[in-house]
Design a protein around this motif. Sequence first.
Motif, PDB file in Angstrom:
ATOM      1  N   ALA A  51       0.833  -1.211   0.000  1.00 48.39           N
ATOM      2  CA  ALA A  51       0.000   0.000   0.000  1.00 48.39           C
ATOM      3  C   ALA A  51       0.866   1.259   0.000  1.00 48.39           C
ATOM      4  O   ALA A  51       0.592   2.211  -0.750  1.00 48.39           O
ATOM      5  CB  ALA A  51      -0.931  -0.005   1.215  1.00 48.39           C
ATOM      6  N   GLU A  52       1.910   1.263   0.812  1.00 46.29           N
ATOM      7  CA  GLU A  52       2.798   2.436   0.868  1.00 46.29           C
ATOM      8  C   GLU A  52       3.525   2.644  -0.455  1.00 46.29           C
ATOM      9  O   GLU A  52       3.655   3.785  -0.925  1.00 46.29           O
ATOM     10  CB  GLU A  52       3.789   2.276   2.019  1.00 46.29           C
ATOM     11  CG  GLU A  52       3.132   2.405   3.384  1.00 46.29           C
ATOM     12  CD  GLU A  52       4.023   1.988   4.535  1.00 46.29           C
ATOM     13  OE1 GLU A  52       5.219   1.683   4.328  1.00 46.29           O
ATOM     14  OE2 GLU A  52       3.511   1.947   5.672  1.00 46.29           O
ATOM     15  N   GLN A  53       3.978   1.566  -1.075  1.00 42.77           N
ATOM     16  CA  GLN A  53       4.668   1.703  -2.357  1.00 42.77           C
ATOM     17  C   GLN A  53       3.706   2.131  -3.461  1.00 42.77           C
ATOM     18  O   GLN A  53       4.073   2.931  -4.320  1.00 42.77           O
ATOM     19  CB  GLN A  53       5.362   0.393  -2.722  1.00 42.77           C
ATOM     20  CG  GLN A  53       6.540   0.106  -1.826  1.00 42.77           C
ATOM     21  CD  GLN A  53       7.216  -1.203  -2.175  1.00 42.77           C
ATOM     22  OE1 GLN A  53       6.583  -2.136  -2.662  1.00 42.77           O
ATOM     23  NE2 GLN A  53       8.508  -1.278  -1.925  1.00 42.77           N
ATOM     24  N   SER A  54       2.482   1.631  -3.427  1.00 47.88           N
ATOM     25  CA  SER A  54       1.475   2.038  -4.411  1.00 47.88           C
ATOM     26  C   SER A  54       1.177   3.531  -4.261  1.00 47.88           C
ATOM     27  O   SER A  54       1.049   4.252  -5.258  1.00 47.88           O
ATOM     28  CB  SER A  54       0.193   1.225  -4.232  1.00 47.88           C
ATOM     29  OG  SER A  54       0.449  -0.145  -4.428  1.00 47.88           O
ATOM     30  N   LYS A  55       1.068   3.983  -3.019  1.00 55.38           N
ATOM     31  CA  LYS A  55       0.851   5.408  -2.762  1.00 55.38           C
ATOM     32  C   LYS A  55       2.010   6.229  -3.315  1.00 55.38           C
ATOM     33  O   LYS A  55       1.804   7.264  -3.959  1.00 55.38           O
ATOM     34  CB  LYS A  55       0.705   5.663  -1.262  1.00 55.38           C
ATOM     35  CG  LYS A  55       0.660   7.154  -0.896  1.00 55.38           C
ATOM     36  CD  LYS A  55       1.082   7.406   0.531  1.00 55.38           C
ATOM     37  CE  LYS A  55       2.541   7.087   0.683  1.00 55.38           C
ATOM     38  NZ  LYS A  55       3.184   7.452   1.900  1.00 55.38           N
ATOM     39  N   SER A  56       3.224   5.768  -3.119  1.00 57.72           N
ATOM     40  CA  SER A  56       4.396   6.497  -3.610  1.00 57.72           C
ATOM     41  C   SER A  56       4.385   6.621  -5.130  1.00 57.72           C
ATOM     42  O   SER A  56       4.723   7.673  -5.674  1.00 57.72           O
ATOM     43  CB  SER A  56       5.686   5.810  -3.162  1.00 57.72           C
ATOM     44  OG  SER A  56       5.798   5.856  -1.761  1.00 57.72           O
ATOM     45  N   VAL A  89      -6.163  -4.867   0.402  1.00 55.22           N
ATOM     46  CA  VAL A  89      -6.289  -5.908   1.416  1.00 55.22           C
ATOM     47  C   VAL A  89      -5.233  -6.985   1.139  1.00 55.22           C
ATOM     48  O   VAL A  89      -4.508  -6.916   0.149  1.00 55.22           O
ATOM     49  CB  VAL A  89      -7.717  -6.503   1.435  1.00 55.22           C
ATOM     50  CG1 VAL A  89      -8.740  -5.451   1.854  1.00 55.22           C
ATOM     51  CG2 VAL A  89      -8.086  -7.095   0.088  1.00 55.22           C
ATOM     52  N   GLU A  90      -5.204  -7.994   1.987  1.00 51.81           N
ATOM     53  CA  GLU A  90      -4.167  -9.031   1.888  1.00 51.81           C
ATOM     54  C   GLU A  90      -4.051  -9.626   0.488  1.00 51.81           C
ATOM     55  O   GLU A  90      -2.960  -9.845  -0.007  1.00 51.81           O
ATOM     56  CB  GLU A  90      -4.458 -10.132   2.931  1.00 51.81           C
ATOM     57  CG  GLU A  90      -3.473 -11.263   2.942  1.00 51.81           C
ATOM     58  CD  GLU A  90      -3.835 -12.383   1.989  1.00 51.81           C
ATOM     59  OE1 GLU A  90      -2.915 -12.962   1.376  1.00 51.81           O
ATOM     60  OE2 GLU A  90      -5.045 -12.655   1.830  1.00 51.81           O
ATOM     61  N   GLY A  91      -5.132  -9.858  -0.190  1.00 49.38           N
ATOM     62  CA  GLY A  91      -5.086 -10.453  -1.518  1.00 49.38           C
ATOM     63  C   GLY A  91      -4.436  -9.576  -2.576  1.00 49.38           C
ATOM     64  O   GLY A  91      -4.085 -10.054  -3.656  1.00 49.38           O
ATOM     65  N   CYS A  92      -4.264  -8.297  -2.270  1.00 57.09           N
ATOM     66  CA  CYS A  92      -3.676  -7.348  -3.234  1.00 57.09           C
ATOM     67  C   CYS A  92      -2.148  -7.359  -3.230  1.00 57.09           C
ATOM     68  O   CYS A  92      -1.524  -6.684  -4.046  1.00 57.09           O
ATOM     69  CB  CYS A  92      -4.147  -5.925  -2.926  1.00 57.09           C
ATOM     70  SG  CYS A  92      -5.923  -5.701  -2.992  1.00 57.09           S
ATOM     71  N   ILE A 126       7.328  -9.499 -10.423  1.00 52.47           N
ATOM     72  CA  ILE A 126       5.918  -9.606 -10.039  1.00 52.47           C
ATOM     73  C   ILE A 126       5.557  -8.513  -9.039  1.00 52.47           C
ATOM     74  O   ILE A 126       4.501  -7.872  -9.156  1.00 52.47           O
ATOM     75  CB  ILE A 126       5.610 -11.009  -9.472  1.00 52.47           C
ATOM     76  CG1 ILE A 126       5.748 -12.062 -10.572  1.00 52.47           C
ATOM     77  CG2 ILE A 126       4.214 -11.058  -8.839  1.00 52.47           C
ATOM     78  CD1 ILE A 126       5.784 -13.495 -10.065  1.00 52.47           C
ATOM     79  N   HIS A 127       6.420  -8.274  -8.068  1.00 53.91           N
ATOM     80  CA  HIS A 127       6.149  -7.239  -7.059  1.00 53.91           C
ATOM     81  C   HIS A 127       6.051  -5.856  -7.700  1.00 53.91           C
ATOM     82  O   HIS A 127       5.091  -5.116  -7.448  1.00 53.91           O
ATOM     83  CB  HIS A 127       7.238  -7.253  -5.985  1.00 53.91           C
ATOM     84  CG  HIS A 127       7.078  -6.171  -4.975  1.00 53.91           C
ATOM     85  ND1 HIS A 127       6.083  -6.180  -4.028  1.00 53.91           N
ATOM     86  CD2 HIS A 127       7.770  -5.023  -4.794  1.00 53.91           C
ATOM     87  CE1 HIS A 127       6.173  -5.084  -3.296  1.00 53.91           C
ATOM     88  NE2 HIS A 127       7.192  -4.373  -3.735  1.00 53.91           N
ATOM     89  N   ILE A 128       7.012  -5.514  -8.526  1.00 51.55           N
ATOM     90  CA  ILE A 128       7.006  -4.204  -9.185  1.00 51.55           C
ATOM     91  C   ILE A 128       5.779  -4.071 -10.091  1.00 51.55           C
ATOM     92  O   ILE A 128       5.098  -3.037 -10.096  1.00 51.55           O
ATOM     93  CB  ILE A 128       8.319  -3.978  -9.957  1.00 51.55           C
ATOM     94  CG1 ILE A 128       9.474  -3.828  -8.965  1.00 51.55           C
ATOM     95  CG2 ILE A 128       8.226  -2.763 -10.879  1.00 51.55           C
ATOM     96  CD1 ILE A 128      10.860  -3.949  -9.582  1.00 51.55           C
ATOM     97  N   ALA A 129       5.485  -5.127 -10.845  1.00 59.83           N
ATOM     98  CA  ALA A 129       4.301  -5.095 -11.716  1.00 59.83           C
ATOM     99  C   ALA A 129       3.028  -4.930 -10.892  1.00 59.83           C
ATOM    100  O   ALA A 129       2.104  -4.218 -11.304  1.00 59.83           O
ATOM    101  CB  ALA A 129       4.235  -6.373 -12.552  1.00 59.83           C
ATOM    102  N   ASN A 130       2.983  -5.549  -9.731  1.00 61.75           N
ATOM    103  CA  ASN A 130       1.806  -5.429  -8.873  1.00 61.75           C
ATOM    104  C   ASN A 130       1.639  -4.007  -8.350  1.00 61.75           C
ATOM    105  O   ASN A 130       0.521  -3.487  -8.322  1.00 61.75           O
ATOM    106  CB  ASN A 130       1.881  -6.429  -7.716  1.00 61.75           C
ATOM    107  CG  ASN A 130       0.608  -6.447  -6.917  1.00 61.75           C
ATOM    108  OD1 ASN A 130      -0.482  -6.582  -7.465  1.00 61.75           O
ATOM    109  ND2 ASN A 130       0.735  -6.309  -5.612  1.00 61.75           N
ATOM    110  N   HIS A 152     -10.923  -4.102 -12.491  1.00 61.64           N
ATOM    111  CA  HIS A 152     -10.393  -4.868 -11.362  1.00 61.64           C
ATOM    112  C   HIS A 152     -10.541  -6.369 -11.558  1.00 61.64           C
ATOM    113  O   HIS A 152      -9.684  -7.141 -11.121  1.00 61.64           O
ATOM    114  CB  HIS A 152     -11.075  -4.440 -10.060  1.00 61.64           C
ATOM    115  CG  HIS A 152     -10.504  -5.099  -8.853  1.00 61.64           C
ATOM    116  ND1 HIS A 152     -11.041  -6.253  -8.319  1.00 61.64           N
ATOM    117  CD2 HIS A 152      -9.439  -4.792  -8.085  1.00 61.64           C
ATOM    118  CE1 HIS A 152     -10.335  -6.615  -7.264  1.00 61.64           C
ATOM    119  NE2 HIS A 152      -9.352  -5.754  -7.096  1.00 61.64           N
ATOM    120  N   GLY A 153     -11.613  -6.780 -12.215  1.00 58.14           N
ATOM    121  CA  GLY A 153     -11.882  -8.197 -12.336  1.00 58.14           C
ATOM    122  C   GLY A 153     -11.333  -8.858 -13.587  1.00 58.14           C
ATOM    123  O   GLY A 153     -11.166 -10.072 -13.621  1.00 58.14           O
TER     124      GLY A 153
END
Length: 185
Positions: A51-56, A89-92, A126-130, A152-153
């Motif tokens: 979440a913090e990285q997505s915000k950044s 959430v956790e699944g994200c 995968i992490h960066i792409a996410n 989203h789906g």
Amino acid sequence: MTSYFKQYRPFLFFLLRFALTYVVLAYCYGLYLEQFSLAKKEVDGITQWVAEQSKSVLQLVDSEAYIAPNPKEAGVKLFFHHRWIARIVEGCNAISVMILFVSFVIAFKGKFKAMVWFLPFGIAVIHIANIIRIALLAVALYHFPKAEHLLHGVLFPLLIYGIVFILWMIWVNRFSEYAKGTTQK
């Protein structure tokens, strides 16, 4: 029966390696998640980090993008242009996707040396792409809120699984024991 086992032995061992790796990694991840109380709405550290990285990343577009705890669930609210746009959430956090990726690479065995660098490389991709996926999804949801199901789906899961598929193809075709010109030692 013995001839069937001989004939399908490589496939059966592939399935066994995949299943064992997946079960062990999923179990370990489950143990990690047990440290956090859903009843107390505790967010696990990996999801918080995502979440913090997505915000950044979003702050590159909107310097006032921010995150806040979600009082209704174990998750984080993501705000973009002063509007609550998404919940993380956790699944994200893409851990389940990473577990699937690792299980596949181990099942399609290759040289140990290649696996030692390819697994962390793939997990990082995968992490960066996410993170980019979440940020792009937030921007898209801001502009097209009625398309949430499609975005989203359908579209954004295709993005992340498409990247995983490309990583798998690279592994199988270049580094696994099934790649042309490689021999397992």
